[in-house]
Scaffold this motif. Structure first.
Motif, PDB file in Angstrom:
ATOM      1  N   LEU A  72     -91.794-102.049  -4.899  1.00  0.00           N
ATOM      2  CA  LEU A  72     -91.481-101.189  -6.040  1.00  0.00           C
ATOM      3  C   LEU A  72     -92.742-100.536  -6.585  1.00  0.00           C
ATOM      4  CD1 LEU A  72     -89.291-100.086  -7.844  1.00  0.00           C
ATOM      5  CD2 LEU A  72     -89.481-102.133  -9.287  1.00  0.00           C
ATOM      6  N   ASP A  73     -93.849-101.259  -6.570  1.00  0.00           N
ATOM      7  CA  ASP A  73     -95.128-100.683  -6.997  1.00  0.00           C
ATOM      8  C   ASP A  73     -95.536 -99.540  -6.067  1.00  0.00           C
ATOM      9  OD1 ASP A  73     -96.285-102.874  -9.076  1.00  0.00           O
ATOM     10  OD2 ASP A  73     -95.218-103.850  -7.449  1.00  0.00           O
ATOM     11  N   GLY A  74     -95.317 -99.742  -4.757  1.00  0.00           N
ATOM     12  CA  GLY A  74     -95.648 -98.698  -3.796  1.00  0.00           C
ATOM     13  C   GLY A  74     -94.834 -97.438  -4.008  1.00  0.00           C
ATOM     14  N   ILE A  75     -93.565 -97.620  -4.331  1.00  0.00           N
ATOM     15  CA  ILE A  75     -92.704 -96.474  -4.644  1.00  0.00           C
ATOM     16  C   ILE A  75     -93.246 -95.737  -5.866  1.00  0.00           C
ATOM     17  CG2 ILE A  75     -90.450 -95.887  -5.648  1.00  0.00           C
ATOM     18  CD1 ILE A  75     -90.245 -96.110  -2.676  1.00  0.00           C
ATOM     19  N   SER A  76     -93.676 -96.489  -6.879  1.00  0.00           N
ATOM     20  CA  SER A  76     -94.098 -95.880  -8.147  1.00  0.00           C
ATOM     21  C   SER A  76     -95.320 -94.984  -7.992  1.00  0.00           C
ATOM     22  CB  SER A  76     -94.386 -96.963  -9.186  1.00  0.00           C
ATOM     23  OG  SER A  76     -95.575 -97.665  -8.884  1.00  0.00           O
ATOM     24  N   ILE A  77     -96.182 -95.293  -7.028  1.00  0.00           N
ATOM     25  CA  ILE A  77     -97.386 -94.472  -6.834  1.00  0.00           C
ATOM     26  C   ILE A  77     -97.241 -93.509  -5.657  1.00  0.00           C
ATOM     27  CG2 ILE A  77     -98.899 -96.206  -7.852  1.00  0.00           C
ATOM     28  CD1 ILE A  77     -99.773 -96.990  -5.011  1.00  0.00           C
ATOM     29  N   LEU A 137     -82.355 -95.449  -7.377  1.00  0.00           N
ATOM     30  CA  LEU A 137     -81.586 -96.407  -6.588  1.00  0.00           C
ATOM     31  C   LEU A 137     -80.665 -95.660  -5.635  1.00  0.00           C
ATOM     32  CD1 LEU A 137     -80.879 -98.688  -9.631  1.00  0.00           C
ATOM     33  CD2 LEU A 137     -81.938 -99.533  -7.525  1.00  0.00           C
ATOM     34  N   LEU A 138     -80.772 -95.973  -4.355  1.00  0.00           N
ATOM     35  CA  LEU A 138     -80.002 -95.263  -3.337  1.00  0.00           C
ATOM     36  C   LEU A 138     -78.770 -96.048  -2.901  1.00  0.00           C
ATOM     37  CD1 LEU A 138     -80.031 -92.709  -1.519  1.00  0.00           C
ATOM     38  CD2 LEU A 138     -81.204 -94.100   0.210  1.00  0.00           C
ATOM     39  N   MET A 139     -78.957 -97.316  -2.565  1.00  0.00           N
ATOM     40  CA  MET A 139     -77.833 -98.133  -2.099  1.00  0.00           C
ATOM     41  C   MET A 139     -78.217 -99.606  -2.143  1.00  0.00           C
ATOM     42  SD  MET A 139     -77.891 -97.377   2.037  1.00  0.00           S
ATOM     43  CE  MET A 139     -79.418 -97.554   2.997  1.00  0.00           C
ATOM     44  N   VAL A 235     -82.055-100.525  -1.998  1.00  0.00           N
ATOM     45  CA  VAL A 235     -82.930 -99.574  -1.327  1.00  0.00           C
ATOM     46  C   VAL A 235     -83.182 -98.451  -2.330  1.00  0.00           C
ATOM     47  CG1 VAL A 235     -83.167 -97.947   0.581  1.00  0.00           C
ATOM     48  CG2 VAL A 235     -82.014-100.148   0.941  1.00  0.00           C
ATOM     49  N   VAL A 236     -84.454 -98.158  -2.563  1.00  0.00           N
ATOM     50  CA  VAL A 236     -84.807 -97.128  -3.536  1.00  0.00           C
ATOM     51  C   VAL A 236     -85.640 -96.042  -2.876  1.00  0.00           C
ATOM     52  CG1 VAL A 236     -84.735 -98.638  -5.554  1.00  0.00           C
ATOM     53  CG2 VAL A 236     -86.863 -98.400  -4.265  1.00  0.00           C
ATOM     54  N   VAL A 237     -85.653 -94.886  -3.521  1.00  0.00           N
ATOM     55  CA  VAL A 237     -86.497 -93.789  -3.048  1.00  0.00           C
ATOM     56  C   VAL A 237     -87.373 -93.316  -4.198  1.00  0.00           C
ATOM     57  CG1 VAL A 237     -84.839 -93.040  -1.308  1.00  0.00           C
ATOM     58  CG2 VAL A 237     -84.763 -92.013  -3.578  1.00  0.00           C
ATOM     59  N   ASN A 238     -88.516 -92.776  -3.855  1.00  0.00           N
ATOM     60  CA  ASN A 238     -89.376 -92.160  -4.854  1.00  0.00           C
ATOM     61  C   ASN A 238     -88.681 -90.906  -5.381  1.00  0.00           C
ATOM     62  OD1 ASN A 238     -91.560 -89.849  -5.293  1.00  0.00           O
ATOM     63  ND2 ASN A 238     -92.500 -91.785  -5.883  1.00  0.00           N
TER      64      ASN A 238
END
Length: 336
Positions: A72-77, A137-139, A235-238
């Motif tokens: 989640l941290d990686g997504i945030s940056i 949030l994707l799925m 599964v999330v996306v930026n």
């Protein structure tokens, strides 16, 4: 003649540049190895590539981009565009979706887990919560009820869990505390070593993870019907990456979610669960089944206190906790 060749070369170069401009490559951070838990992401990548004739690709990495607790941290940056994580790994970072990890909610199928998760993901408070991490949030990654694989003497009653060190995250960990167990939160990839070294004596997982992460290789017993709950692993996306896609590529991604989830459910209910029983029998693992009376007592001791504590804690955070809890339990009651 030379002018015509130059024009042709310039036209070809322009076409190449245009094609490159239209192409999208996303990096996807998962962990472990390809398994039932990641089949929807693998299917999503396949569908997106097909729909865009290879112009939009998802490059899936199993542990090469980030540690699972840091996805989640990686997504945030913006370190990568898509990732999978489990809410219980860092409850403070995503408190809104931990409502789905409360013990004994009563979800009975993967299909119901999907419907429930998507309803929660779309709630404005949840969208706002994840937006703090620039995440959309994707799925979900729907999982069945968790049960324990352990070493040593098999528990005969719930009283036998007193003092037992158990790998259990989120609401499952809270539930295990009510029967005297000592829960420890760790990522799936750390579990086998912890079990081998004696740090934990039992591990709470869904069937696919018990097989994928090797707990059944030295496990002696398995609980068939403890069913304290499950974990929620979206599964999330930026968000910026999603918004930056062309309309066609964004549609290719979003329109593929349902089919990817259908594939996941079919794979899990079929291939994974068909392998589970034989895997236990081949290894001589004792199957422990508790009485209806004990399970009812466990539920009574764990469910209501955990829900009340969750509502109180997250109301203080500024979340509409009671509303989220009522929505989840109301949908489950209506379905069952």
């Amino acid at each position: 003649m030379q002018k015509h060749l130059k024009r042709a070369a310039l036209a070809a170069l322009s076409l190449t540049i245009a094609s490159e401009a239209m192409a999208d490559q996303w990096n996807v951070s998962l962990w472990g190895k390809r398994r039932a838990f990641t089949e929807h992401v693998e299917k999503l990548a396949e569908l997106v590539s097909e729909k865009t004739n290879g112009e939009f690709t998802l490059n899936i990495s199993y542990g090469g981009l980030s540690k699972n607790k840091e996805n989640l941290d990686g997504i945030s940056i913006g370190a990568f565009e898509m990732a999978q994580f489990c809410a219980g790994y860092h409850r403070d970072k995503n408190p809104s979706i931990t409502v789905l990890e409360l013990p004994f909610l009563g979800v009975t199928s993967l299909e119901q887990e999907i419907e429930l998760s998507m309803a929660v993901y779309e709630h404005p408070a949840v969208v706002k919560d994840l937006a703090r991490w620039d995440a959309t949030l994707l799925m979900p990654s729907p999982l069945p009820q968790y049960n324990l694989v352990g070493v040593g003497d098999a528990p005969k009653t719930l009283a036998d869990f007193e003092g037992l060190s158990v790998r259990a995250t989120g609401g499952i960990g809270k539930a295990m505390e009510t029967v005297g167990a000592v829960p420890t939160s760790m990522s799936a990839s750390e579990v086998r070593q912890a079990m081998d070294s004696g740090i934990v004596k039992a591990v709470s997982f869904a069937p696919h993870a018990h097989m994928s992460f090797g707990t059944i290789e030295n496990g002696k017993w398995w609980t068939t019907n403890l069913n304290p709950g499950t974990v929620n692993c979206p599964v999330v996306v930026n968000t910026l990456a999603l918004e930056s896609l062309s309309d066609d590529h964004r549609d290719a991604l979003l329109s593929s979610v349902d089919e990817a989830l259908d594939h996941y459910v079919s794979h899990y209910n079929g291939q994974t669960m068909e392998a589970w029983g034989p895997a236990l029998e081949e290894r001589g693992i004792e199957q422990v089944t508790f009485s209806d009376t004990e399970i009812a007592s466990f539920k009574e001791a764990a469910a209501a206190p955990a829900a009340a504590a969750w509502i109180e804690e997250n109301t203080k955070r500024g979340l509409p906790a009671q509303e989220l809890y009522d929505m989840v339990t109301g949908k489950i009651a209506a379905a069952n």
